[in-house]
Design an enzyme around this catalytic site. Structure first.
Site, PDB file in Angstrom:
ATOM      1  N   LYS A 153       0.850  -1.187   0.000  1.00  0.00           N
ATOM      2  CA  LYS A 153       0.000   0.000   0.000  1.00  0.00           C
ATOM      3  C   LYS A 153       0.887   1.238   0.000  1.00  0.00           C
ATOM      4  O   LYS A 153       1.780   1.380   0.833  1.00  0.00           O
ATOM      5  CB  LYS A 153      -0.879   0.012   1.253  1.00  0.00           C
ATOM      6  CG  LYS A 153      -1.822   1.208   1.301  1.00  0.00           C
ATOM      7  CD  LYS A 153      -2.763   1.101   2.468  1.00  0.00           C
ATOM      8  CE  LYS A 153      -2.238   1.705   3.732  1.00  0.00           C
ATOM      9  NZ  LYS A 153      -2.081   3.170   3.708  1.00  0.00           N
ATOM     10  N   ASP A 172      -3.487   4.293  -1.794  1.00  0.00           N
ATOM     11  CA  ASP A 172      -4.422   4.709  -0.737  1.00  0.00           C
ATOM     12  C   ASP A 172      -4.411   6.229  -0.588  1.00  0.00           C
ATOM     13  O   ASP A 172      -3.766   6.769   0.308  1.00  0.00           O
ATOM     14  CB  ASP A 172      -3.975   4.009   0.562  1.00  0.00           C
ATOM     15  CG  ASP A 172      -4.766   4.419   1.784  1.00  0.00           C
ATOM     16  OD1 ASP A 172      -5.917   4.867   1.638  1.00  0.00           O
ATOM     17  OD2 ASP A 172      -4.221   4.292   2.898  1.00  0.00           O
ATOM     18  N   LYS A 223      -7.391   8.042  -0.594  1.00  0.00           N
ATOM     19  CA  LYS A 223      -8.654   8.403   0.085  1.00  0.00           C
ATOM     20  C   LYS A 223      -9.274   9.671  -0.499  1.00  0.00           C
ATOM     21  O   LYS A 223      -9.453  10.680   0.197  1.00  0.00           O
ATOM     22  CB  LYS A 223      -8.414   8.613   1.579  1.00  0.00           C
ATOM     23  CG  LYS A 223      -7.911   7.378   2.316  1.00  0.00           C
ATOM     24  CD  LYS A 223      -7.879   7.626   3.815  1.00  0.00           C
ATOM     25  CE  LYS A 223      -7.436   6.422   4.603  1.00  0.00           C
ATOM     26  NZ  LYS A 223      -6.039   6.023   4.437  1.00  0.00           N
ATOM     27  N   ASP A 258     -14.066  14.476  -2.700  1.00  0.00           N
ATOM     28  CA  ASP A 258     -14.342  15.766  -3.335  1.00  0.00           C
ATOM     29  C   ASP A 258     -15.643  15.612  -4.115  1.00  0.00           C
ATOM     30  O   ASP A 258     -16.318  14.581  -3.987  1.00  0.00           O
ATOM     31  CB  ASP A 258     -13.156  16.158  -4.255  1.00  0.00           C
ATOM     32  CG  ASP A 258     -12.988  17.667  -4.390  1.00  0.00           C
ATOM     33  OD1 ASP A 258     -14.027  18.361  -4.583  1.00  0.00           O
ATOM     34  OD2 ASP A 258     -11.855  18.160  -4.320  1.00  0.00           O
ATOM     35  N   ASN A 277     -17.182  14.994 -10.077  1.00  0.00           N
ATOM     36  CA  ASN A 277     -16.372  15.231 -11.273  1.00  0.00           C
ATOM     37  C   ASN A 277     -14.870  15.255 -10.929  1.00  0.00           C
ATOM     38  O   ASN A 277     -14.045  14.728 -11.668  1.00  0.00           O
ATOM     39  CB  ASN A 277     -16.814  16.548 -11.918  1.00  0.00           C
ATOM     40  CG  ASN A 277     -16.092  16.805 -13.220  1.00  0.00           C
ATOM     41  OD1 ASN A 277     -16.096  15.951 -14.111  1.00  0.00           O
ATOM     42  ND2 ASN A 277     -15.446  17.951 -13.324  1.00  0.00           N
ATOM     43  N   THR A 281     -10.223   3.755  11.048  1.00  0.00           N
ATOM     44  CA  THR A 281     -10.013   2.841  12.184  1.00  0.00           C
ATOM     45  C   THR A 281      -9.393   3.547  13.392  1.00  0.00           C
ATOM     46  O   THR A 281      -9.348   2.990  14.484  1.00  0.00           O
ATOM     47  CB  THR A 281      -9.114   1.654  11.773  1.00  0.00           C
ATOM     48  OG1 THR A 281      -7.997   2.158  11.035  1.00  0.00           O
ATOM     49  CG2 THR A 281      -9.855   0.666  10.914  1.00  0.00           C
ATOM     50  N   ARG A 291       2.967  -0.438  10.852  1.00  0.00           N
ATOM     51  CA  ARG A 291       3.974  -0.404  11.918  1.00  0.00           C
ATOM     52  C   ARG A 291       4.324  -1.762  12.538  1.00  0.00           C
ATOM     53  O   ARG A 291       5.504  -1.984  12.840  1.00  0.00           O
ATOM     54  CB  ARG A 291       3.552   0.609  13.007  1.00  0.00           C
ATOM     55  CG  ARG A 291       3.814   2.033  12.557  1.00  0.00           C
ATOM     56  CD  ARG A 291       3.037   3.049  13.349  1.00  0.00           C
ATOM     57  NE  ARG A 291       1.619   2.968  13.054  1.00  0.00           N
ATOM     58  CZ  ARG A 291       0.707   3.809  13.519  1.00  0.00           C
ATOM     59  NH1 ARG A 291       1.072   4.796  14.310  1.00  0.00           N
ATOM     60  NH2 ARG A 291      -0.558   3.665  13.183  1.00  0.00           N
TER      61      ARG A 291
END
Ligand code: C5P
Length: 246
Positions: A40, A67, A69, A72, A75, A131, A222
């Protein structure tokens, strides 16, 4: 020395490359070698050396979850995703709270653009509730619905909009599976092997529990990156996942 268990790569394990430089990313990718097939790339690395690291991962035949995210208007999100097609990634994501129309437009425009370019469209998944969010943070942004109810509402909406799955906490995986059916990705960060540090995550579980509860993929950052031996940490997670069919 800690015990080393199995060593088969498994596409269900996605390792989060939350580092800042190309050399740090390359060092981890090279160290984990054939044990990890899926990475990722998030904002930190993409905004610093995105193109270089994505090219390197493609050269190494690794699958990529980009990733970013996106959140908006329809379009803008659809246009942004179409621009990302050039990077040959397997998975991208948007925030489900951007709404049904945004998600549907994103999916349709990305599929059309991929078809025009003769490439497979990346899977699009939707972030439900982060999360890291706990009840206190949730109330402070004015929310009154239970987090778990919101996750199910947003997962259903993502499914209705034609998306391929969601990002959610492992705690919610089984109810998402029940509501959204079998053919739906459930990608779960917030993974903490027993005994590892929780850090800034809140709604967490172990790798094995996440898979047993219906996650199709687990995202681990991590607990691998900061481990005294990332390769051993990876092998132990793979062993815990091994033998658990989705
Ligand atoms: O280090 P750790 O295992 O907590 O990393 C989790 C990764 O998953 C981070 O890259 C984070 O951005 C990402 N993520 C998350 N929660 C979400 C969506 C993505 O933690 N809801």
């Amino acid at each position: 020395m800690s015990e080393v268990r199995c060593c088969m790569a498994d596409d269900r394990l996605i390792v989060a490359l939350d580092v800042h430089t190309f050399s740090d990313a390359r060092m981890l990718i090279d160290e984990l070698g054939d044990d990890v097939s899926f990475y990722k790339v998030g904002m930190e690395l993409f905004y610093s050396v995105g193109e270089k690291v994505l090219t390197y991962l493609n050269e190494k035949n690794k699958k990529i979850f980009l990733d970013l995210k996106l959140h908006d208007i329809p379009n803008t999100v659809a246009g942004g995703l179409c621009s990302l097609l050039q990077y040959k990634v397997s998975m991208v994501n948007v925030h489900a709270s951007g709404g049904y129309t945004m998600m549907k437009t994103a999916k349709e425009r990305l599929c059309d653009a991929a078809k025009r370019n003769g490439v497979e469209p990346p899977k699009i998944i939707a972030v439900t509730v982060l999360t890291s969010m706990n009840d206190d943070d949730w109330k402070k942004i004015g929310e009154t619905e239970k987090i778990s109810d919101r996750v199910i509402r947003l997962a259903s909406l993502a499914k209705e909009a034609g998306l391929d799955g969601v990002v959610a906490s492992p705690e919610e995986a089984s109810s998402i599976r029940e509501t959204c059916g079998d053919d739906f990705f459930i990608v779960t960060p917030g993974i903490r092997p027993i005994g590892s540090s929780v850090d800034d995550q809140s709604r967490i579980s172990s790798p094995g529990a996440a898979i047993k509860n219906g996650a199709t993929h687990i995202v681990v950052g991590r607990p691998i990156r900061m481990a005294s031996d990332p390769k051993i940490a990876t092998k132990n997670i793979l062993a815990e996942m091994g033998g658990i069919a989705v």
